[in-house]
Enzyme design. Structure first.
Site, mmCIF file in Angstrom:
data_model
loop_
_atom_site.group_PDB
_atom_site.id
_atom_site.type_symbol
_atom_site.label_atom_id
_atom_site.label_comp_id
_atom_site.label_asym_id
_atom_site.label_seq_id
_atom_site.Cartn_x
_atom_site.Cartn_y
_atom_site.Cartn_z
ATOM 1 N NE ARG A 54 56.970 12.294 -5.673
ATOM 2 C CZ ARG A 54 56.798 10.984 -5.869
ATOM 3 N NH1 ARG A 54 56.305 10.232 -4.915
ATOM 4 N NH2 ARG A 54 57.130 10.428 -7.024
ATOM 5 C CE1 TYR A 107 44.954 28.028 11.097
ATOM 6 C CE2 TYR A 107 44.701 26.072 9.749
ATOM 7 C CZ TYR A 107 45.105 27.379 9.890
ATOM 8 O OH TYR A 107 45.655 28.032 8.827
ATOM 9 C CG ASP A 178 47.192 21.680 15.478
ATOM 10 O OD1 ASP A 178 48.262 22.177 15.892
ATOM 11 O OD2 ASP A 178 46.592 22.107 14.470
ATOM 12 C CE LYS A 203 50.430 29.489 11.678
ATOM 13 N NZ LYS A 203 49.362 28.571 11.950
HETATM 14 C C1 PLP Z 1 48.486 27.776 11.208
HETATM 15 C C2 PLP Z 1 47.913 26.555 11.840
HETATM 16 C C3 PLP Z 1 47.725 25.377 11.097
HETATM 17 C C4 PLP Z 1 48.021 25.307 9.612
HETATM 18 O O1 PLP Z 1 49.387 25.439 9.363
HETATM 19 P P1 PLP Z 1 50.002 26.041 7.990
HETATM 20 O O2 PLP Z 1 51.452 25.943 8.252
HETATM 21 O O3 PLP Z 1 49.470 27.420 7.846
HETATM 22 O O4 PLP Z 1 49.537 25.157 6.874
HETATM 23 C C5 PLP Z 1 47.212 24.269 11.750
HETATM 24 N N1 PLP Z 1 46.893 24.308 13.064
HETATM 25 C C6 PLP Z 1 47.051 25.427 13.803
HETATM 26 C C7 PLP Z 1 46.685 25.416 15.242
HETATM 27 C C8 PLP Z 1 47.563 26.576 13.225
HETATM 28 O O5 PLP Z 1 47.716 27.692 13.961
#
Ligand code: PLP
Length: 381
Positions: A54, A107, A178, A203
């Site tokens: 962990r 998001y 982000d 993504k």
């Molecule tokens: C998908 C996404 C997230 C969340 O990510 P997960 O891997 O689904 O937990 C956060 N920010 C943006 C811009 C996203 O497209």
């Protein structure tokens, strides 16, 4: 782990070359997946020893090193169980009763988490139109954290990240970006003055819609220690196999992003001229409000575009139902093209039009993608 690569390699080389095992006779060219919950402990826990799965896993190291090189971070990244685990870790840097300035079109998971923190631990939330630099800067007075996404999801508003990060620094506000939509290939927020970068590696980094994973980068050692402690304490850790798959996906990210954004640009131009489409949002269109800013700040316009469909919500749903090649599904950044009416999600802000479809262009042949979209649009008329 080999850290001998010079940091001046181009990003499309870094995705291929970073995080390789040390070059020794008979060494593998790819790092192994280490499946072990515990490690032989003869040193002092807390002083660099792996100790337990962990706290540390050797499978994380090459991806964390590669992401640091890509985002120009002097410190290794931190991988997390998901993008939202990384978002939650970054938001844990907010103090008790702290104030966050966040894009109104963030998001929706990030907006939901902020609402949860507001109701449970009393943080203050100021929603920003991040395309309006002056108005966003005016919200920073007395704030603790500026959260940025650029372009935003799904409205594709473009922020002046450098100006906002400078304003945050001057106001002693922590700036978190982000960077999921842009990827470090198109935009590197730490170079633009941000303190922390968050990714949903689910993504573009993974890129094949087969893994859920997150990551954080920061050049600030104290912040990194806090985020590392958060990850260990909350158990928000990435599985070794998911981590390995993400590094595997990263190897082709430059090629995928290049092809997908070429497809997105071409589709945006054609959709813009189609009578069944009311409007197209895509920073790569010269007429888009974010175009000049994105052209100045980003190395490309990405592969997400949005359309509003003439005929409203019903027509938008009919278009999605008529698609044969594009998959109606949430998420983005994979090799396959996805389409989604964002307002089908209850948490989506009401300022996102009901008839807006977000398109994540994949890497297929652009004529096939166009023919499918055109046929679906025309089937509803
Ligand atoms: C998908 C996404 C997230 C969340 O990510 P997960 O891997 O689904 O937990 C956060 N920010 C943006 C811009 C996203 O497209």
């Amino acid at each position: 782990m080999s850290s001998s690569h010079p940091h001046d390699l181009a990003p499309d080389t870094v995705v291929v070359a970073a995080g390789r095992p040390a070059r020794e006779p008979d060494a593998p060219v790819n790092p192994p997946i280490v499946l072990s919950s515990t490690f032989v402990g003869t040193g002092t826990p807390g002083q660099g020893e792996r100790t337990y799965g962990r706290f540390s896993n050797p499978t994380w190291d090459p991806l964390e090193e590669a992401l640091a090189q890509l985002e120009s971070s002097p410190l290794p990244g931190l991988v997390f169980a998901s993008g939202m685990a990384a978002v939650a870790a970054a938001m844990s840097l907010l103090p008790q009763n702290g104030t966050i300035v966040i894009p109104r079109h963030s998001y929706n998971g990030s907006l939901s988490l902020v609402a949860d923190l507001q109701s449970r631990i009393g943080i203050q939330v100021r929603l920003a139109d991040i395309a309006d630099t002056e108005a966003t800067l005016a919200l920073l007075d007395g704030a603790d954290m500026l959260w940025l996404e650029s372009p935003t999801n799904p409205m594709l508003e473009v922020a002046d990240v450098a100006a906002l990060a400078a304003g945050a620094r001057a106001a002693s506000v922590l700036c978190v970006v982000d960077n999921t939509f842009s990827t470090p290939l198109l935009q590197r927020p730490l170079e633009l003055g941000a303190d922390v970068v968050v990714h949903s590696a689910t993504k573009y980094m993974g890129g094949h819609s087969d893994v859920v994973l997150g990551a954080i980068l920061t050049g600030d050692a104290e912040l990194r220690d806090k985020l590392h402690a958060y990850r260990s304490l909350h158990g928000a850790i990435a599985g070794p196999f998911e981590t390995w798959l993400t590094l595997r996906g990263l190897r082709t990210m430059a090629l995928r992003v290049e092809r997908a954004q070429a497809n997105a640009g071409e589709l945006a131009r054609r959709l813009d001229a189609h009578p069944a489409v009311e409007a197209v949002r895509y920073p790569g269109l010269a007429t888009d409000p974010g175009h000049a800013r994105a052209a100045a700040q980003m190395e490309g316009f990405g592969s997400i575009l949005c359309i509003t469909v003439a005929g409203g919500e019903v027509a938008a749903e009919a278009v999605l139902a008529a698609l044969r090649l594009w998959t109606p599904a949430t998420s983005l950044g994979g090799v396959e093209s996805l389409a989604e009416r964002r307002r089908r999600h209850p948490g989506e802000p009401e300022s996102v039009p009901e008839h807006l479809i977000r398109l994540s262009a994949g890497i297929e042949n652009v004529e096939d993608l166009w023919n499918d979209l055109r046929a679906a649009l025309e089937s509803t008329r």
